[in-house]
Design an enzyme around this catalytic site. Structure first.
Site, mmCIF file in Angstrom:
data_model
loop_
_atom_site.group_PDB
_atom_site.id
_atom_site.type_symbol
_atom_site.label_atom_id
_atom_site.label_comp_id
_atom_site.label_asym_id
_atom_site.label_seq_id
_atom_site.Cartn_x
_atom_site.Cartn_y
_atom_site.Cartn_z
ATOM 1 N NE ARG A 262 2.476 -7.809 9.870
ATOM 2 C CZ ARG A 262 2.480 -6.763 9.055
ATOM 3 N NH1 ARG A 262 3.409 -5.843 9.138
ATOM 4 N NH2 ARG A 262 1.538 -6.612 8.159
ATOM 5 C CD GLU B 40 -2.702 1.338 2.475
ATOM 6 O OE1 GLU B 40 -2.669 0.461 3.342
ATOM 7 O OE2 GLU B 40 -3.421 2.349 2.541
ATOM 8 C CE LYS C 252 3.445 0.039 4.312
ATOM 9 N NZ LYS C 252 2.409 -0.045 3.313
HETATM 10 P P1 ATP Z 1 2.712 -1.816 7.542
HETATM 11 O O1 ATP Z 1 1.999 -2.125 8.810
HETATM 12 O O2 ATP Z 1 4.143 -1.539 7.736
HETATM 13 O O3 ATP Z 1 2.017 -0.774 6.716
HETATM 14 P P2 ATP Z 1 1.510 -3.663 5.814
HETATM 15 O O4 ATP Z 1 1.462 -5.152 5.873
HETATM 16 O O5 ATP Z 1 0.276 -2.911 6.056
HETATM 17 O O6 ATP Z 1 2.668 -3.186 6.746
HETATM 18 P P3 ATP Z 1 1.705 -3.493 3.005
HETATM 19 O O7 ATP Z 1 2.116 -2.320 2.207
HETATM 20 O O8 ATP Z 1 0.310 -3.916 2.952
HETATM 21 O O9 ATP Z 1 2.154 -3.176 4.480
HETATM 22 O O10 ATP Z 1 2.678 -4.712 2.731
HETATM 23 C C1 ATP Z 1 2.997 -5.243 1.473
HETATM 24 C C2 ATP Z 1 3.374 -6.675 1.669
HETATM 25 O O11 ATP Z 1 4.480 -6.786 2.561
HETATM 26 C C3 ATP Z 1 2.231 -7.469 2.261
HETATM 27 O O12 ATP Z 1 2.134 -8.694 1.618
HETATM 28 C C4 ATP Z 1 2.651 -7.625 3.691
HETATM 29 O O13 ATP Z 1 2.074 -8.756 4.247
HETATM 30 C C5 ATP Z 1 4.162 -7.677 3.601
HETATM 31 N N1 ATP Z 1 4.775 -7.237 4.847
HETATM 32 C C6 ATP Z 1 4.562 -6.075 5.487
HETATM 33 N N2 ATP Z 1 5.260 -6.016 6.631
HETATM 34 C C7 ATP Z 1 5.949 -7.170 6.722
HETATM 35 C C8 ATP Z 1 6.849 -7.731 7.688
HETATM 36 N N3 ATP Z 1 7.182 -7.071 8.792
HETATM 37 N N4 ATP Z 1 7.355 -8.956 7.440
HETATM 38 C C9 ATP Z 1 7.029 -9.617 6.331
HETATM 39 N N5 ATP Z 1 6.200 -9.164 5.394
HETATM 40 C C10 ATP Z 1 5.651 -7.951 5.580
HETATM 41 MG MG MG Z 2 -1.147 -1.790 5.643
#
Ligand code: ATP
Ligand code: MG
Length: 560
Positions: A262, A35, A272
């Site tokens: 994660r 995202e 983020k």
């Molecule tokens: P954040 O909470 O940092 O915004 P998110 O999962 O909402 O993380 P996305 O932009 O949706 O962020 O993530 C893109 C991809 O990266 C998704 O498939 C997500 O599951 C993966 N991802 C995000 N954070 C991690 C992490 N700490 N370890 C492994 N994969 C991750």
């Molecule tokens: Mg997110």
């Protein structure tokens, strides 16, 4: 298979199983779906390496898909940063996609669901809806709008799209099962009204699809075969499948959602949203502050793409969450930089040494290897003169036999140069040593082959010639948080654990060859660690970031 299969992670085992059961290798397709609401962090690196790693292993395309359904938080700046970071890691996506490209298709499908009596417009407040949700052990209550007529649902939903309703007035909900044991199946929201310009579609839309409705359908549109996400989406899988069931053409590939854990890194936060808080509160100097666990922060800090990828590969993919110690990441940086970073000399905490028998006004250029770990790295010349700087910590008036550095009456070798002997020192009124007077043995030049040059002395010191040295700003970093897991502490906000001393700025003296260093160049300052030229550098001022020290704290932890 044998050995090869042993090195497969559990996701790859799932793919292998599918291939064995007749799934065509040609139909494999993956995606990395960020995202654009912030910069990528080290956790994303795991997901990137997993998805693009699958692409490489199976020679299958991998899409870069921006999950851009929330205009309130998303920006073009983030899209650009994400692309830069994925490229920097060394991966190539097949096509660049946006969930927002599918808004029309998603809308058309939503109309279809309404027509089939599988979706309805709910006009209650979000509070009322929340109150009707029930609990995991108690069924929810039907919304009074659940049995609205298809005609009325269609009419209001179209009006919602046309901008005739205010933000937050109506939502479109899937009509599934208010008593499902999976709370996510209790008539989840598919659309909301939001009068907010989108970074790509601008004001074309004022209804936006929710994540669950968008994600699986986007996978389907792109014909992604394996849709990998983190564990918190495990409960969403049932809904993912339900939404797919509504639109699937059996001739096409049916995407399969699978979850992995994660990755969390110690002494930082990988979210983020939380990283944005650090940026907005000026705790750090932007998303690419070298203390940030973002890919751009690590890059600015001096990490190599190899180091980050090796880290992701080393920790691998897991089914359960755990905390990875940041010293493993540092180990990966050190390991890669040791092979690639040219060696230079820089003195961080200078003490002047006068070589009293070195002729005044003269200089001698000494040849030195650029990188003993790389036989193709060549050599360069460094100047020696009567006055040099050494590290304050490398001199003591008196010391026991275990101190292999310079002490009064003792000898050390100057790296690539001569053996010097400390004869006397000068102190200030407080008793601090401010200058050391030495003599050097002109026959002891390193590599000259003379008897004197082969004489063994215990210590070799790095140094720079005072008159030739360039001053440089050096930024030394410590952990951004004092707690290893700042965001999981009960009743405490992660911001309470910010380390107030995570940045120290000093002036160092570096050898003159560094004058030509370019932003992003990485070096080993001999005996001191790895350093990288910061973008704040300009013609008048050199700025270095300390990437990581030379000492291997990770290996130490392991042997405990
Ligand atoms: P954040 O909470 O940092 O915004 P998110 O999962 O909402 O993380 P996305 O932009 O949706 O962020 O993530 C893109 C991809 O990266 C998704 O498939 C997500 O599951 C993966 N991802 C995000 N954070 C991690 C992490 N700490 N370890 C492994 N994969 C991750
Ligand atoms: Mg997110």
């Amino acid at each position: 298979m044998g050995e090869a299969s042993e090195s497969l992670n559990f996701i790859e085992h799932i793919v292998e199983e599918d291939l064995k059961n007749g799934f065509s290798k040609d139909d494999l397709r993956f995606r990395f779906p960020p995202e654009p609401n912030g910069y990528l962090h080290i956790g994303h690196a795991s997901s990137i390496c997993l998805n693009f790693g699958l692409g490489l292993r199976y020679q299958a395309p991998v899409n870069l898909r921006f999950d851009d359904t929330n205009p309130a938080k998303e920006e073009q700046e983030y899209v650009d940063a994400i692309k830069r970071d994925v490229e920097w890691l060394g991966f190539k996506w097949d096509t660049e996609r946006y969930a927002s490209d599918y808004f029309q298709q998603l809308y058309d499908w939503a109309l279809l669901l309404i027509e089939q009596g599988k979706a309805y417009v709910d006009s209650q407040s979000s509070e009322d809806m929340a109150n009707q949700k029930g609990t995991p052990t108690q069924a929810g209550i039907d919304s009074p709008f659940r049995n609205r007529s298809i005609e009325e649902n269609l009419a209001i939903f179209k009006e919602m799209k046309e901008g005739k309703h205010d933000s937050g007035t109506h939502v479109l909900r899937a009509k599934i099962d208010m008593s499902s044991s999976n709370m996510l199946m209790r008539d989840p929201i598919m659309y909301r009204v939001l009068h907010k310009a989108h970074h790509r579609t601008n004001t074309e839309w004022c209804i936006y699809p929710m994540y669950d409705w968008t994600h699986g359908e986007s996978d389907y549109i792109e014909q992604v075969s394996h849709s990998l996400c983190t564990l918190e989406f495990a409960m969403h899988r049932e809904l993912y499948d339900w939404f797919l069931d509504q639109v699937i053409d059996e001739q096409k590939v049916r995407p399969k959602q699978r979850e992995f854990a994660r990755r969390n890194l110690s002494h930082t936060v990988v979210s983020k949203r939380k990283l944005l808080q650090l940026v907005e509160n000026n705790v750090v100097d932007g998303w690419d502050d070298p203390r940030m666990p973002t890919i751009s922060g690590l890059r600015r800090r001096g990490y190599t793409p190899n180091a980050v990828r090796n880290f992701a590969d080393t920790i691998g993919i897991a089914k359960r969450e755990n905390l990875i110690d940041v010293s493993l990441l540092e180990f990966c940086a050190r390991e890669d930089l040791n092979k690639t970073a040219p060696r230079v000399m820089g003195v961080l905490d200078p003490l002047k040494v006068v070589i009293t028998n070195f002729p005044e006004g003269e200089e001698e250029w000494l040849e030195i290897e650029n990188n003993p770990e790389d036989e193709n790295a060549g050599t360069r010349q460094i100047p020696l003169s009567r006055e040099i700087f050494i590290e304050k910590a490398d001199f003591r008036e008196e010391a026991n036999r275990k101190f292999f550095r310079l002490k009064l009456g003792g000898e050390v070798r100057l790296k690539a140069g001569y053996i010097i002997k400390a004869e006397s020192c000068t102190k200030d009124s407080e008793g601090n040593v401010v200058e050391v007077q030495c003599t050097y043995d002109p026959k002891s030049k390193s590599g000259s082959g003379t008897e004197e040059s082969l004489r063994k002395v215990k210590g070799t010191l790095h140094w720079v010639s005072c008159k030739h040295a360039r001053s440089a700003e050096v930024r030394l970093y410590d952990r951004l948080f004092t707690h290893e897991s700042p965001d999981t502490q009960k009743d405490k906000d992660f911001m309470e654990f910010v380390n107030p001393n995570s940045l120290e700025v000093i002036t160092a003296y570096v050898e003159p060859s560094l004058e030509d260093a370019k932003v992003g160049d990485r070096f080993q300052f001999q005996r001191m660690g790895y350093f990288c030229v910061d973008p704040d550098s300009n013609d008048d001022k050199l700025v270095f970031n300390k990437t990581v020290g030379l000492r291997d704290t990770w290996a130490k932890l392991q042997s405990k």
